[in-house]
Motif scaffolding. Structure first.
Motif, PDB file in Angstrom:
ATOM      1  N   UNK A  63       0.826  -1.202   0.000  1.00 43.93           N
ATOM      2  CA  UNK A  63       0.000   0.000   0.000  1.00 43.93           C
ATOM      3  C   UNK A  63       0.860   1.251   0.000  1.00 43.93           C
ATOM      4  N   UNK A  64       1.963   1.234   0.768  1.00 50.89           N
ATOM      5  CA  UNK A  64       2.856   2.390   0.774  1.00 50.89           C
ATOM      6  C   UNK A  64       3.473   2.634  -0.585  1.00 50.89           C
ATOM      7  N   UNK A  65       3.869   1.549  -1.262  1.00 55.31           N
ATOM      8  CA  UNK A  65       4.442   1.692  -2.598  1.00 55.31           C
ATOM      9  C   UNK A  65       3.401   2.198  -3.580  1.00 55.31           C
ATOM     10  N   UNK A  66       2.186   1.673  -3.494  1.00 55.85           N
ATOM     11  CA  UNK A  66       1.122   2.076  -4.417  1.00 55.85           C
ATOM     12  C   UNK A  66       0.782   3.547  -4.260  1.00 55.85           C
ATOM     13  N   UNK A  67       0.837   4.050  -3.016  1.00 52.30           N
ATOM     14  CA  UNK A  67       0.398   5.419  -2.743  1.00 52.30           C
ATOM     15  C   UNK A  67       1.556   6.423  -2.771  1.00 52.30           C
ATOM     16  N   UNK A  68       2.668   6.069  -3.365  1.00 53.64           N
ATOM     17  CA  UNK A  68       3.800   6.990  -3.497  1.00 53.64           C
ATOM     18  C   UNK A  68       3.797   7.595  -4.893  1.00 53.64           C
ATOM     19  N   UNK A  69       3.572   8.909  -5.024  1.00 53.52           N
ATOM     20  CA  UNK A  69       3.522   9.508  -6.351  1.00 53.52           C
ATOM     21  C   UNK A  69       4.885   9.811  -6.949  1.00 53.52           C
ATOM     22  N   UNK A  70       5.926   9.896  -6.111  1.00 47.65           N
ATOM     23  CA  UNK A  70       7.252  10.256  -6.595  1.00 47.65           C
ATOM     24  C   UNK A  70       8.032   9.071  -7.115  1.00 47.65           C
ATOM     25  N   UNK A  85       2.193  14.655   2.946  1.00 47.15           N
ATOM     26  CA  UNK A  85       3.018  13.498   2.604  1.00 47.15           C
ATOM     27  C   UNK A  85       3.401  12.788   3.896  1.00 47.15           C
ATOM     28  N   UNK A  86       3.430  11.456   3.923  1.00 47.85           N
ATOM     29  CA  UNK A  86       3.113  10.580   2.805  1.00 47.85           C
ATOM     30  C   UNK A  86       1.610  10.419   2.614  1.00 47.85           C
ATOM     31  N   UNK A  87       1.227   9.806   1.505  1.00 44.06           N
ATOM     32  CA  UNK A  87      -0.180   9.594   1.192  1.00 44.06           C
ATOM     33  C   UNK A  87      -0.653   8.217   1.636  1.00 44.06           C
ATOM     34  N   UNK A  88       0.124   7.587   2.512  1.00 39.13           N
ATOM     35  CA  UNK A  88      -0.280   6.309   3.098  1.00 39.13           C
ATOM     36  C   UNK A  88      -0.211   6.437   4.613  1.00 39.13           C
ATOM     37  N   UNK A  89      -0.800   5.473   5.308  1.00 39.65           N
ATOM     38  CA  UNK A  89      -0.779   5.504   6.763  1.00 39.65           C
ATOM     39  C   UNK A  89      -2.003   6.192   7.340  1.00 39.65           C
ATOM     40  N   UNK A  90      -2.056   6.279   8.663  1.00 42.04           N
ATOM     41  CA  UNK A  90      -3.243   6.786   9.356  1.00 42.04           C
ATOM     42  C   UNK A  90      -3.517   8.262   9.099  1.00 42.04           C
ATOM     43  N   UNK A 105     -10.413  12.059  -3.266  1.00 43.69           N
ATOM     44  CA  UNK A 105     -11.624  12.351  -4.012  1.00 43.69           C
ATOM     45  C   UNK A 105     -11.721  11.310  -5.116  1.00 43.69           C
ATOM     46  N   UNK A 106     -12.738  10.480  -5.075  1.00 41.73           N
ATOM     47  CA  UNK A 106     -12.799   9.364  -6.007  1.00 41.73           C
ATOM     48  C   UNK A 106     -11.958   8.210  -5.474  1.00 41.73           C
ATOM     49  N   UNK A 107     -11.068   7.704  -6.304  1.00 42.56           N
ATOM     50  CA  UNK A 107     -10.249   6.550  -5.919  1.00 42.56           C
ATOM     51  C   UNK A 107      -8.839   6.986  -5.517  1.00 42.56           C
ATOM     52  N   UNK A 108      -8.071   6.056  -4.938  1.00 38.77           N
ATOM     53  CA  UNK A 108      -6.671   6.316  -4.632  1.00 38.77           C
ATOM     54  C   UNK A 108      -5.898   6.636  -5.905  1.00 38.77           C
ATOM     55  N   UNK A 109      -6.186   5.927  -6.985  1.00 38.41           N
ATOM     56  CA  UNK A 109      -5.504   6.198  -8.256  1.00 38.41           C
ATOM     57  C   UNK A 109      -5.780   7.616  -8.741  1.00 38.41           C
ATOM     58  N   UNK A 110      -7.015   8.101  -8.523  1.00 36.14           N
ATOM     59  CA  UNK A 110      -7.336   9.484  -8.886  1.00 36.14           C
ATOM     60  C   UNK A 110      -6.500  10.459  -8.070  1.00 36.14           C
ATOM     61  N   UNK A 111      -6.348  10.167  -6.785  1.00 39.71           N
ATOM     62  CA  UNK A 111      -5.585  11.050  -5.904  1.00 39.71           C
ATOM     63  C   UNK A 111      -4.119  11.138  -6.311  1.00 39.71           C
TER      64      UNK A 111
END
Length: 402
Positions: free
Chosen positions: A30-37, A352-357, A363-369
């Motif tokens: 999940x952390x890897x998926x939610x990392x935009x950089x 940042x980061x976009x994962x964790x508590x 807005x919409x899905x995680x992929x959208x974010x």
């Protein structure tokens, strides 16, 4: 070229898959998926690095006698592909794939003994001091100066676009030790401890809101003379060796193909607003098919390079071709994802980061974010590691003989 995997390669792939199923936690995925950089944060990256180090599967680009895995080039590719398909975090290349191989090739026994184990354990976290204000693509014009004073060097100058310098405790750095000779011949390769009064780090926040890169100022910074890699004036030779690893030492196609597969699944789920899913729309499917064909062509090119490496040959200028194609394809994939996100892709959270508590709700899905952040971050792909223009010049001179 025979690209069929041997029975041994197939067995290795099954071993890797079993290991990933067992050791790659949902939190890391999940952390890897939610990392935009480009780089994951150290809390994610170093945790995965420690798991791989315990298994002995970390330094795949090092000679076995220096702590490497002993894998064939094909096994390295299989491992990277399976990690991409499983959604594993990307490891920081700065220590493992850049300075590590340099020390294996050019380092003294004392330097290897001191630094290599600490790279593997994560105790030393590295950054790269190459680019300077005014000396990026024209790296030979760098001005950071190192003067030998007894048993140490005094270093003055500035480095820019220095990835993760705010986390690093060591920098491998190109410095000018002789200003009287030609530009390339006066450059040396020096290892510099970051935790000292003579070094300050200024953050550079990208358009996407990520703090990955920095400007580093060296004012009367110090480094022991034993931290010189190779001889004075050998820095340009070492730099070219390192850049071959940076531009072609990684397998880009597997992660691109994994991202394209995710986009294909999303097309099949996303309603078109008229009739059925977007996956039934010929325009969307045509554009995604083009990206997939380009990524598959890149994969064959990378496999050809692996075939050369397996014969003991150096990768050479083909790495510039791979870097050029992979960088532009990375941008095209992220542009497709941005278009697919539509209006929901316009969000650009500052946290940042976009994962964790503490991560903001999407807005919409995680992929959208993530869409806008990844789109903006990928603009740098055609610049870092050698710009498109530099790669084209290398290809023109060394491949096309123009």
């Amino acid at each position: 070229m025979d690209i069929d995997f041997t029975p041994q390669d197939e067995a290795f792939r099954e071993e890797v898959r079993a290991f990933l199923d067992d050791k790659l936690s949902d939190r890391l995925r999940d952390g890897a998926r939610r990392t935009p950089g480009v780089f994951v944060e150290p809390d994610i990256g170093l945790e995965w690095q420690r798991i791989l180090n315990e298994k002995g599967w970390l330094a795949s680009h090092w000679p076995e006698e220096d702590g490497g895995t002993g894998w064939t080039p094909v096994q390295r590719y299989i491992f990277e592909k399976e990690c991409a398909l499983a959604g594993a975090p990307g490891l920081s290349v700065l220590g493992l794939k850049l300075i590590g191989p340099v020390l294996c090739e050019f380092g003294t026994p004392e330097q290897k003994e001191r630094f290599l184990p600490r790279i593997l354990s994560g105790e030393d976290y590295w950054c790269q001091g190459y680019s300077e204000p005014g000396s990026g693509s024209d790296l030979a014009s760098l001005k950071t100066r190192a003067v030998r004073e007894g048993d140490e060097y005094r270093v003055d100058g500035s480095k820019i676009w220095t990835t993760h310098a705010h986390y690093a405790n060591w920098m491998f750095c190109l410095v000018r030790t002789d200003s009287e000779t030609s530009q390339q011949k006066g450059i040396s390769f020096l290892l510099i401890p970051m935790e000292q009064d003579g070094i300050s780090v200024t953050p550079i926040v990208t358009l996407a809101g990520d703090h990955e890169v920095n400007q580093v100022f060296l004012e009367d910074a110090r480094s022991d003379a034993s931290n010189l890699v190779g001889e004075e004036g050998q820095g340009w030779t070492i730099a070219k060796f390192l850049l071959e690893n940076e531009r072609g030492g990684s397998a880009h196609a597997p992660r691109l193909l994994a991202d394209i597969a995710k986009l294909r699944r999303r097309l099949d789920e996303e309603p078109s607003g008229t009739n059925g899913a977007l996956g039934q729309d010929p325009v969307w499917t045509r554009d995604l098919a083009k990206l997939k064909l380009k990524a598959e062509a890149l994969e064959f090119t990378e496999l050809r390079i692996l075939a050369e490496l397996a014969k003991g040959r150096r990768p050479g200028p083909q790495t510039s071709l791979v870097k050029l194609v992979a960088a532009n394809l990375r941008q095209d994939v992220d542009t497709f994802a941005m278009n697919l996100a539509g209006p929901d892709g316009l969000q650009l959270p500052a946290q940042r980061p976009l994962y964790g508590n503490e991560a903001p709700e999407p807005v919409g899905t995680v992929d959208d974010q993530l869409a806008a952040g990844r789109y903006l971050n990928s603009r740098a792909w055609t610049i870092f590691g050698g710009s498109d223009e530099v790669q084209k010049n290398i290809i023109a001179k060394t491949v096309l003989r123009l």
